[in-house]
Scaffold this motif. Sequence first.
Motif, short mmCIF file in Angstrom:
data_model
loop_
_atom_site.label_atom_id
_atom_site.label_comp_id
_atom_site.label_asym_id
_atom_site.label_seq_id
_atom_site.Cartn_x
_atom_site.Cartn_y
_atom_site.Cartn_z
N VAL A 15 39.89 20.03 51.43
CA VAL A 15 38.40 19.33 52.01
C VAL A 15 37.95 18.52 51.13
CG1 VAL A 15 38.13 21.13 53.51
CG2 VAL A 15 37.08 21.44 51.25
N SER A 16 38.38 18.56 49.91
CA SER A 16 37.87 17.68 48.89
C SER A 16 38.74 16.26 48.79
CB SER A 16 37.80 18.25 47.55
OG SER A 16 37.27 17.21 46.44
N GLN A 17 39.96 16.65 48.82
CA GLN A 17 41.07 15.45 48.41
C GLN A 17 40.87 14.68 49.72
OE1 GLN A 17 42.22 14.28 45.72
NE2 GLN A 17 41.12 16.05 44.58
N ILE A 18 40.95 15.16 50.98
CA ILE A 18 41.26 14.39 52.11
C ILE A 18 39.89 13.26 52.42
CG2 ILE A 18 40.95 14.48 54.65
CD1 ILE A 18 42.32 16.87 54.69
N PRO A 19 38.72 13.36 52.00
CA PRO A 19 37.56 12.34 51.91
C PRO A 19 38.08 11.51 50.69
CG PRO A 19 36.61 14.52 52.16
CD PRO A 19 38.17 14.69 52.10
N ALA A 20 38.51 12.17 49.51
CA ALA A 20 38.56 11.24 48.45
C ALA A 20 39.95 10.41 48.66
CB ALA A 20 39.20 12.30 47.36
N LEU A 21 41.07 10.69 49.35
CA LEU A 21 42.03 9.85 50.03
C LEU A 21 41.32 8.71 50.91
CD1 LEU A 21 45.06 9.41 49.84
CD2 LEU A 21 45.24 10.93 51.76
N LEU A 22 40.70 9.06 51.88
CA LEU A 22 40.06 7.92 52.64
C LEU A 22 39.25 6.97 51.76
CD1 LEU A 22 38.93 10.32 55.66
CD2 LEU A 22 40.95 8.98 55.35
N ILE A 23 38.42 7.32 50.96
CA ILE A 23 37.49 6.43 50.26
C ILE A 23 38.38 5.77 49.12
CG2 ILE A 23 35.78 6.31 48.43
CD1 ILE A 23 34.71 7.37 51.03
N SER A 24 39.58 6.19 48.92
CA SER A 24 40.40 5.46 47.97
C SER A 24 41.09 4.64 48.75
CB SER A 24 41.74 6.41 47.23
OG SER A 24 40.74 7.39 46.32
N THR A 25 41.41 4.80 49.96
CA THR A 25 42.22 3.77 50.91
C THR A 25 41.12 2.69 51.36
OG1 THR A 25 43.48 5.65 51.61
CG2 THR A 25 43.43 3.43 52.99
N ALA A 26 39.89 3.10 51.26
CA ALA A 26 38.95 2.28 51.80
C ALA A 26 38.58 1.23 50.64
CB ALA A 26 37.30 2.97 52.12
N THR A 27 38.61 1.67 49.44
CA THR A 27 38.46 1.06 47.98
C THR A 27 39.68 -0.09 48.15
OG1 THR A 27 37.55 2.87 47.06
CG2 THR A 27 38.37 0.83 45.62
N GLY A 28 40.91 0.23 48.32
CA GLY A 28 41.85 -0.57 48.54
C GLY A 28 41.84 -1.71 49.66
#
Length: 677
Positions: free
Chosen positions: A231-244
């Motif tokens: 539940v922590s890494q899924i939002p982090a993955l979305l934010i990282s993808t948005a950053t890219g």
Amino acid sequence: MSARDLSVLLGVILIIVMLVIPLPGWLLSFFILINITLALIVILVSMNMEEALQFAVFPTLLLLLTLFRLGLNVSTTRSILSEAEAGGVIATFGTFVIGGNPLVGFVVFVILVIIQFLVITKGAERVSEVAARFTLDAMPGKQMSIDADLNAGMINEHQAKERREKIENESDFYGAMDGASKFVKGDAIAGIIIVLINIVFGLIIGMVQMGMSFSEAIDTYMRLTIGDGLVSQIPALLISTATGIVVTRVASQGNLSTDVTSQLLRYPKLLYIAAGTIFLLGLTPIPFFLTTLIASVLGFGAYWLSREVEEPVENESEELDETESDQMKSPENVVNLISMDPIEFEFGYALIPIADSNQGGDLLDRIVMIRRQLAIELGIVIPVVRIRDNIQLHPNEYRLKIKGNEAARGELLLDHYLAMSPGDEDEELEGIETQEPAFGLPAKWVTEDLKDEAELSGYTVVDPPSVVSTHITEVIKQHAHSLLGRQETQQLIDHLKESHPILVAEVTPEPLSVGDVQKVLAKLLRENVSVHNLPVIFETLADFGRMTTDTDLLAEYARQSLAAQLTRQYMKEDQSVKVITVSGKVEKIIADNIQQTEHGNYLALDPESQQSIISAVAAQVEQISLQEETAVLLCSPAVRMYIKQLLERFLPQVVVLSYNELEPTVEVQSVGVVNVA
């Protein structure tokens, strides 16, 4: 304070509270869902923006979301280690992923972390760093391009200001993204460390403090830890993808979905090749049904896209013809034809290299510097100079037009240098006889191999771009008064109003209109008096504007208030001013012939007296010019304006000052007297 502002402030305070105060499981579940929702919104916004600046708040938002996620990690870790419970969302995620095998769940989580940390986060960090560097390096070139478009008349001042602000904002944005990407990297590392802490210390607490068996502790804490990590890494993955997505986004006319579909499917014929390749794979042990299905979809898509590409081409040509026809018929098209540029610079085709940056020409940059220089010297904003080639001119010829009328004309030889003699001309120097266009001095066009010889002979040698730049500068100075209209005067007044509102209120709109102020400033500029010190001029207009609205008299009062400026303008290095004095007899002749009317005063002097005074002044000016001194005529304030009017047509280069326009401390040296028989 609005509700939006208050909600953001409360959100930041809540993050700080989460780091300190334990939260119940149901509230943790609520915040975890909020975190996932925010991450989903961020990636959707990043996919639908057309350029990076449309999401300019992203670097700051990235920091807040990272802090929010770390606050959740702290709260869930506290709950897991102290109560072996962290809410229904974490338990559900952990049970679903583990599926009865804690080791499999842990491996899935590790793979997810590796994907985020090594692929997306590292890539986004590198792209952010490179984008920030390239954006900063490209700023000078972009600024010069804007100045070139401005000078060429392709954009106006407002558009140029907007473009400059956009460039500055882009530089700030990518610089901020370079730093903000470090938050994402740190967040990924923190997530790994927190998982290890939860597992290790969870086993210790479960077995030592809570009396669980090893298998029970592994099942409980592994399930909760994996759930918390997911539940922590899924939002982090979305934010990282948005950053890219944000840092790799190139400005376009559509969002990410539009660009991907339009550019990836731009060539339908390539889809036929892909369909054939997939179909051939079906001849191998790969399932024939799947390859045939995919090949059929690709083939149908290629056929459908091919039809869509052909139809718009025909429609576009028809629409283009209709648009051009409508434009020719529209009244706006005719109106645009009668617009006039304040300053136009035209040149023959042989002079194109001085304006073409691709051929090393720097005329556009020089004109930018000229406008800045004249703004400082004269105190007004010089309009944009429109530059264009004109095949009607001779190849090496150029001309400068002010408000549609030719103001100057000259000729350049780009493969030569202009050599101006300081006095005694060297007859042995070979060159093409000419005149320096700005000041009319005798000069020669010499080839490059004679440049050093000319300099050794005492000549002043300048290149063609410098010659034309000097000519443009002097012509604009001479016509500055005609370039200052009411609209430009209003802009000066508005600018002054920002720092001196009370002073402006005392002058305009009462007792003086914008037109009256414009006439006063134009009269000053006409005699090469800078209006840069606008507050002093307005102080004078405020003092005398209620006594008279005669703009000629107001200009004289303004000149007297600028005595310090005029003194510095004509003072020599030895702190003296050399002048030609007007005799009392001449002043009396002029004063006796001033006619006063209700529309103003004017000089009504008979032709014979006019000619005698002009001849006397010309004789004195010729004598002082031999000493290479500026011709400054000094007279009483009462007749200064009329003497200048008398001499303006025949001796425009003569400067006429009154006693009140010189500082009392300056030394005045009389080198001649104007007298008549």
